[in-house]
Design an enzyme around this catalytic site. Sequence first.
Site, PDB file in Angstrom:
ATOM      1  N   GLY A   9     -22.204  43.640  31.973  1.00 52.65           N
ATOM      2  CA  GLY A   9     -21.673  43.516  33.328  1.00 52.65           C
ATOM      3  C   GLY A   9     -20.312  42.841  33.401  1.00 52.65           C
ATOM      4  O   GLY A   9     -19.799  42.592  32.518  1.00 52.65           O
ATOM      5  N   THR A  77     -30.266  47.719  34.221  1.00 52.85           N
ATOM      6  CA  THR A  77     -30.808  46.983  32.999  1.00 52.85           C
ATOM      7  C   THR A  77     -31.648  47.925  32.301  1.00 52.85           C
ATOM      8  O   THR A  77     -31.473  48.050  30.995  1.00 52.85           O
ATOM      9  CB  THR A  77     -31.495  45.775  33.284  1.00 52.85           C
ATOM     10  OG1 THR A  77     -32.785  46.029  34.124  1.00 52.85           O
ATOM     11  CG2 THR A  77     -30.782  44.691  33.865  1.00 52.85           C
ATOM     12  N   TYR A  98     -30.311  38.454  27.220  1.00 54.26           N
ATOM     13  CA  TYR A  98     -29.250  38.701  28.208  1.00 54.26           C
ATOM     14  C   TYR A  98     -27.831  37.699  27.663  1.00 54.26           C
ATOM     15  O   TYR A  98     -28.095  36.633  27.330  1.00 54.26           O
ATOM     16  CB  TYR A  98     -29.523  38.187  29.591  1.00 54.26           C
ATOM     17  CG  TYR A  98     -30.471  39.356  30.240  1.00 54.26           C
ATOM     18  CD1 TYR A  98     -30.166  40.533  30.888  1.00 54.26           C
ATOM     19  CD2 TYR A  98     -31.870  39.058  29.874  1.00 54.26           C
ATOM     20  CE1 TYR A  98     -31.182  41.314  31.390  1.00 54.26           C
ATOM     21  CE2 TYR A  98     -32.778  39.987  30.236  1.00 54.26           C
ATOM     22  CZ  TYR A  98     -32.470  41.013  30.941  1.00 54.26           C
ATOM     23  OH  TYR A  98     -33.341  41.964  31.404  1.00 54.26           O
ATOM     24  N   GLY A  99     -26.855  38.404  27.549  1.00 52.62           N
ATOM     25  CA  GLY A  99     -25.557  37.632  27.043  1.00 52.62           C
ATOM     26  C   GLY A  99     -25.000  36.542  28.030  1.00 52.62           C
ATOM     27  O   GLY A  99     -24.231  35.889  27.504  1.00 52.62           O
ATOM     28  N   ASP A 100     -25.733  36.473  29.120  1.00 51.11           N
ATOM     29  CA  ASP A 100     -25.019  35.394  29.991  1.00 51.11           C
ATOM     30  C   ASP A 100     -26.285  34.354  30.332  1.00 51.11           C
ATOM     31  O   ASP A 100     -26.213  33.658  31.189  1.00 51.11           O
ATOM     32  CB  ASP A 100     -24.585  35.983  31.349  1.00 51.11           C
ATOM     33  CG  ASP A 100     -25.706  36.619  32.302  1.00 51.11           C
ATOM     34  OD1 ASP A 100     -26.760  36.882  31.695  1.00 51.11           O
ATOM     35  OD2 ASP A 100     -25.418  37.271  33.066  1.00 51.11           O
ATOM     36  N   LYS A 347       0.439  15.329   8.675  1.00 48.95           N
ATOM     37  CA  LYS A 347       0.275  16.557   8.539  1.00 48.95           C
ATOM     38  C   LYS A 347       0.461  16.928   7.250  1.00 48.95           C
ATOM     39  O   LYS A 347       1.375  16.967   6.301  1.00 48.95           O
ATOM     40  CB  LYS A 347       1.260  17.405   9.391  1.00 48.95           C
ATOM     41  CG  LYS A 347       1.053  19.067   9.689  1.00 48.95           C
ATOM     42  CD  LYS A 347       1.683  19.792   8.480  1.00 48.95           C
ATOM     43  CE  LYS A 347       3.222  19.641   8.846  1.00 48.95           C
ATOM     44  NZ  LYS A 347       3.810  20.614   7.526  1.00 48.95           N
ATOM     45  N   HIS A 359       3.137   2.069  12.197  1.00 46.40           N
ATOM     46  CA  HIS A 359       3.796   2.349  13.467  1.00 46.40           C
ATOM     47  C   HIS A 359       4.895   3.654  13.208  1.00 46.40           C
ATOM     48  O   HIS A 359       5.445   3.895  12.486  1.00 46.40           O
ATOM     49  CB  HIS A 359       4.663   1.075  13.977  1.00 46.40           C
ATOM     50  CG  HIS A 359       3.905  -0.248  13.661  1.00 46.40           C
ATOM     51  ND1 HIS A 359       2.923  -0.863  14.337  1.00 46.40           N
ATOM     52  CD2 HIS A 359       4.108  -1.104  12.411  1.00 46.40           C
ATOM     53  CE1 HIS A 359       2.694  -1.851  13.723  1.00 46.40           C
ATOM     54  NE2 HIS A 359       3.261  -2.161  12.440  1.00 46.40           N
ATOM     55  N   ASN A 373       3.396   0.718   1.515  1.00 46.08           N
ATOM     56  CA  ASN A 373       3.697   0.594   2.948  1.00 46.08           C
ATOM     57  C   ASN A 373       4.858   1.253   3.405  1.00 46.08           C
ATOM     58  O   ASN A 373       5.815   1.585   2.815  1.00 46.08           O
ATOM     59  CB  ASN A 373       4.096  -1.145   2.758  1.00 46.08           C
ATOM     60  CG  ASN A 373       4.371  -1.421   4.360  1.00 46.08           C
ATOM     61  OD1 ASN A 373       3.684  -1.984   5.224  1.00 46.08           O
ATOM     62  ND2 ASN A 373       5.776  -1.398   4.716  1.00 46.08           N
ATOM     63  N   TYR A 383      11.525  19.831   6.558  1.00 48.82           N
ATOM     64  CA  TYR A 383      11.835  21.242   6.976  1.00 48.82           C
ATOM     65  C   TYR A 383      13.584  21.414   7.062  1.00 48.82           C
ATOM     66  O   TYR A 383      14.139  20.785   7.830  1.00 48.82           O
ATOM     67  CB  TYR A 383      11.176  21.601   8.184  1.00 48.82           C
ATOM     68  CG  TYR A 383      11.322  22.784   8.884  1.00 48.82           C
ATOM     69  CD1 TYR A 383      11.075  23.973   8.003  1.00 48.82           C
ATOM     70  CD2 TYR A 383      11.622  23.196  10.114  1.00 48.82           C
ATOM     71  CE1 TYR A 383      10.924  25.275   8.693  1.00 48.82           C
ATOM     72  CE2 TYR A 383      11.470  24.466  10.701  1.00 48.82           C
ATOM     73  CZ  TYR A 383      11.326  25.602   9.923  1.00 48.82           C
ATOM     74  OH  TYR A 383      11.398  26.798  10.530  1.00 48.82           O
TER      75      TYR A 383
END
Length: 453
Positions: A9, A77, A98-100, A347, A359, A373, A383
């Site tokens: 649809g 349908t 139905y996909g919805d 990261k 901090h 520490n 980088y």
Amino acid sequence: MNIVILAAGTGKRMRSALPKVLHPLAGRPLLAHVIDTARTLKPTHLVVVIGHGAEAVRKAVAAPDVQFAVQEQQLGTGHAVQQALPLLDPSAPTLVLYGDVPLTRAGTLQALTDRAGQGGYGVLTVTLADPSGYGRIVRDAHGKVARIVEQKDATPEQLAIAEINTGIIVAPTERLGDWLAALKNDNAQGEFYLTDAVEMAIEAGLEVVTTQPDHEWETLGVNSKQQLAELERIHQRNVADALLVAGVTLADPARLDVRGTLECGRDVSIDVNCVFEGRVTLADNVTVGPNCVIRNANIGAGTRVDAFTHIEGAEVGANVVLGPYARLRPGASLHDESHVGNFVEVKNAVLGHGSKANHLTYIGDADIGARVNIGAGTITCNYDGANKFRTIIEDDVFVGSDTQLVAPVRVKRGATIAAGTTVWKDVEADALVLNDKTQTSRTGYVRPTKKKS
């Protein structure tokens, strides 16, 4: 069993360039939820009928067990199911979804297919206080299904019927193909209705059987952003209820969003406005403060995640303290009893047992040992504009505030880095490193003043 999912649809009322079945519910496309439910029934053939935005839909849900049939023109349908017939096993029944309609439970579908049996025709129906907009189930004097009438084609008497057709049916595939081939589009919409096959089945001597779901929301579909939002809240309420039953403490079940899977141990507590995405595991006695986002992460027992902390793709050990306002990015690994405090970003780095960065710090591409520490304002300079390099800090190192570590660099066990130091060479064990700086003082200094206008 065959399963056909209709997903062709246009979804005009969504007012979006995105195909309707790809709009997200709990962070995943509507269609993906339906496919997941279908898989639990272990079909031999799983076919998705695509049309509007076909390639986008195909790409979003492509999988080895999913086949696609294309409905070039959206002619109803019945016409949509016809496109899937060549891909089905004619000797097995076919379940049409139905996909919805993303919230139908597998148990509800299993009950329908069990009721219909191998050669029967089954329809999932619901009795509504307000059936407006739905096709009505018309029964004969004996209470048996006689036909299904769409809203736009119904008489005033038929409009008073409260039992409605959800569109979900199961039928013998070979005979369904014959019935679909005989469909006509002489109706208000000019479409080939799958529902018209009911009368043909009855004329062929089949009794059309019905079952109903335990909850009305199982058959709710999405045709607008308002309906999408309503289903999102229903789904999240169901998730929250399941967590509460499992023993999780939720400060407010209405202010929780789970967009994936959330596994919790005993005595887990989650404050308000938290979002969990992908696969998240919270071990025993984890506490999550308000306004946190956790994505694809494992959090160890006894860990405290304070307010506004963001975690993605990280492994967090036991009894760790995070936040407030901490950020763990993919590849972060925090060992037991470590601390990552406010405005600290980690990261692709390891923080060892009992180490602390409390901090204003960036730790990227680093391996940090135990009991280290990391002072406020420390930066691992990883980088050079083209390549990433690692920083290695061994056990028991003390890094003073406002330190820059220019990678690649290694700081060996027990070393001390004085505040304000830039480290660009390896540091020996137990050494003190500082940059010589001269402090100059001027007596009698007068600050500049602004001229008065």
